[in-house]
Design a protein around this motif. Structure first.
Motif, short mmCIF file in Angstrom:
data_model
loop_
_atom_site.label_atom_id
_atom_site.label_comp_id
_atom_site.label_asym_id
_atom_site.label_seq_id
_atom_site.Cartn_x
_atom_site.Cartn_y
_atom_site.Cartn_z
N LYS A 283 0.81 -1.22 0.00
CA LYS A 283 0.00 0.00 0.00
C LYS A 283 0.84 1.26 0.00
CE LYS A 283 -3.83 0.42 2.24
NZ LYS A 283 -4.89 0.41 3.26
N VAL B 275 -10.94 1.82 -11.72
CA VAL B 275 -10.74 1.12 -10.45
C VAL B 275 -10.39 -0.34 -10.72
CG1 VAL B 275 -11.89 0.32 -8.35
CG2 VAL B 275 -12.17 2.69 -9.11
N GLY B 276 -11.04 -0.95 -11.70
CA GLY B 276 -10.70 -2.32 -12.07
C GLY B 276 -9.27 -2.44 -12.56
N TYR C 124 -6.76 -0.52 -11.56
CA TYR C 124 -5.94 -0.48 -10.34
C TYR C 124 -5.89 -1.86 -9.70
CZ TYR C 124 -5.24 4.60 -9.80
OH TYR C 124 -4.82 5.90 -9.95
N GLN C 125 -7.04 -2.49 -9.56
CA GLN C 125 -7.08 -3.80 -8.89
C GLN C 125 -6.31 -4.86 -9.67
OE1 GLN C 125 -11.46 -3.77 -8.66
NE2 GLN C 125 -11.26 -4.03 -6.44
N SER C 126 -6.47 -4.88 -10.99
CA SER C 126 -5.81 -5.93 -11.79
C SER C 126 -4.30 -5.75 -11.81
CB SER C 126 -6.36 -5.93 -13.22
OG SER C 126 -6.06 -4.72 -13.89
N ASN D 160 -2.69 -4.55 -9.09
CA ASN D 160 -2.28 -4.58 -7.68
C ASN D 160 -1.81 -3.20 -7.20
OD1 ASN D 160 -2.15 -6.10 -5.31
ND2 ASN D 160 0.04 -6.44 -5.52
N ARG E 37 -2.58 -0.30 -4.87
CA ARG E 37 -3.37 -0.29 -3.65
C ARG E 37 -3.73 1.10 -3.14
NH1 ARG E 37 -3.32 -5.17 -0.89
NH2 ARG E 37 -3.04 -6.87 -2.38
N THR F 54 -13.36 -1.56 -2.05
CA THR F 54 -12.16 -2.09 -2.70
C THR F 54 -10.94 -2.11 -1.78
OG1 THR F 54 -11.45 0.08 -3.51
CG2 THR F 54 -12.94 -1.21 -4.93
N ILE G 58 -8.88 0.17 -1.59
CA ILE G 58 -7.85 1.03 -2.18
C ILE G 58 -7.79 2.31 -1.36
CG2 ILE G 58 -7.24 2.44 -4.20
CD1 ILE G 58 -8.56 0.27 -5.94
#
Length: 334
Positions: A23, A43-44, A46-48, A50, A52, A70, A72
Motif C-alpha cells: 500500500k 478502479v478495475g 488499479y485492482q488488476s 495490484n 493499492r 475495494t 484502495i
C-alpha cells in the motif's frame, strides 16, 4: 503453545508488513484527457495491477462510488478552486464533508489534501483555515481517527535544498508552512510533497547526472555528514525533512503525493527513462531515505496521459497507461 503463538505472531507481522508495504505505492488518477475509461473501469485497472492507493484531484462522486469496498487507500483533494469557500467558515467545510466524505463510509479515504501546490501563492492564505475547518468537520462526523487533513506542496517551497541537511523553506513559504506544520504535528498528519527529480535534472544537467536522477548511480554521489545519497529522490525528500525540522516539526512525516517521469515532450523524456524511474521508485519506496529509513508512501503521477492539460507540453506525457487501458511500458507493482 509458545511455538504456535510465535508462529501466529510472526505470520501476522509478515502479512502486516506485506500489506502495508504494497500500500506504500499509489498512482494519481487525473481525468483531464480524452477518451479515458469510466471510473469503474479505472478502479478495475488499479485492482488488476495490484495498485493499492489512489490520489484524486477533486471529489468525483462516480469515482468514490466505484472505490467503495475495494480497500484502495485514497487521497481526496478538495480542489484549489474551493479553498476560499472552505476557509469562509466551519459551515462551509461541514457541508463539503457531509456531501463528499460522509456518504462514502466504505471508501478507504486516508487523507484530504487541502490545496495542491498553492504555497506560496495568491491562495496560500486560505490553506490553514480551510484545513482547520475540514478537521473540525471530520471531528463532528467522528472521522478524525480515520482521515488525516494535510496540504500538498511542490519542492518550490524550498529556498535551500543542497546538501539535504541544509534544506530550508523560502521566507514566503515558511510564513505559511510553519503554522501548517504545527497543525500537522498536533493532528499526527503527514505533509504531502510532490517530488520530481526529473525537473531538477533537466534544470541542471551539468551538475546532476541522469543516473543519479534515475536511481542508477553505482555508488554514493553526495556525502552529507554521516548520511550518504545514491539518488536524487532521497536527497529531495530529506531536504524537505530538514526544512520541517527547522520550523520545529521534526515529528511530521512526509508522504510523496506525486512523483514520476515523462515519456515524451521534453529533454530526457522517453519511455525507457520513464519505465526505469518508475520501476526503480517502486523498488526503492520500502527502504525510505537516509534521514528516515523505512517505508515511504509514494503516489506515482499519473495513471493516464492527460491531453487536455494546459499549457500543452511535458505534463501531457506522464501516464502509465493509454486510454484503452494498455500499459505504455511494463511496470510491476508487485
Amino acid at each position: 503453545m509458545e511455538t504456535n503463538s510465535f508462529f501466529v505472531l510472526a505470520t501476522g507481522l509478515f502479512l502486516y508488513l506485506l500489506f502495508t508495504g504494497v500500500k506504500s505505492i499509489g498512482v494519481c488518477y487525473g481525468n483531464d484527457g480524452d477518451n479515458l475509461p469510466a471510473p469503474n473501469e479505472v478502479v478495475g485497472l488499479y485492482q488488476s495491477n495490484n495498485i493499492r492507493a489512489m490520489r484524486v484531484y477533486y471529489p468525483d462522486k462516480g469515482t468514490l462510488q466505484a472505490l467503495g469496498g475495494t480497500n484502495i487507500a485514497v487521497i481526496v483533494d478538495v480542489g484549489n478552486s474551493n479553498l476560499a469557500y472552505l476557509a469562509s467558515g466551519e459551515d462551509a467545510a461541514k457541508s463539503w464533508v457531509n456531501e463528499y466524505i460522509v456518504p462514502f463510509p466504505n471508501v478507504a479515504i486516508r487523507y484530504i489534501a487541502v490545496g495542491n501546490e498553492v504555497i506560496p501563492g495568491n491562495d496560500a492564505g486560505f490553506v490553514l483555515t480551510a484545513m482547520q475547518n475540514i478537521q473540525n468537520a471530520l471531528n463532528a462526523a467522528n472521522l478524525q481517527n480515520k482521515i488525516k487533513v494535510s496540504t500538498s506542496v511542490s519542492t518550490g517551497v524550498l529556498g535551500v535544498s543542497y546538501p539535504p541537511s541544509a534544506g530550508a523553506f523560502t521566507d514566503d513559504a515558511r510564513n505559511y508552512l510553519q503554522p501548517i506544520a504545527a497543525f500537522l504535528s498536533r493532528t499526527g498528519a503527514p505533509l504531502l510533497a510532490n517530488v520530481y527529480p526529473y525537473f531538477s535534472y533537466v534544470g541542471n544537467p551539468g551538475q546532476i547526472s541522469i543516473e543519479y536522477a534515475l536511481f542508477m548511480s553505482p555508488g554514493t554521489v553526495v556525502n552529507d555528514g554521516q548520511l550518504q545519497y545514491q539518488n536524487l529522490f532521497d536527497a529531495i525528500v530529506d531536504a524537505v525533512y530538514s526544512a520541517l525540522e527547522k520550523v520545529g516539526a521534526s515529528g511530521v512525516s512526509i508522504v510523496v503525493s506525486e512523483s514520476g517521469w515523462p515519456s515524451d515532450g521534453g529533454d530526457a523524456a522517453a519511455p525507457q527513462n520513464a519505465q526505469t524511474y518508475v520501476q526503480n521508485l517502486i523498488g526503492h519506496a520500502g527502504k525510505g531515505t537516509p534521514k528516515r529509513p523505512g517505508n515511504i508512501e509514494v503516489y506515482i503521477f499519473a495513471m493516464f496521459d492527460e491531453d487536455k492539460k494546459q499549457p500543452q507540453g511535458i505534463e501531457n506525457h506522464f501516464g502509465l497507461f493509454y486510454p484503452n487501458k494498455q500499459p505504455k511500458y511494463n511496470i510491476n507493482f508487485n
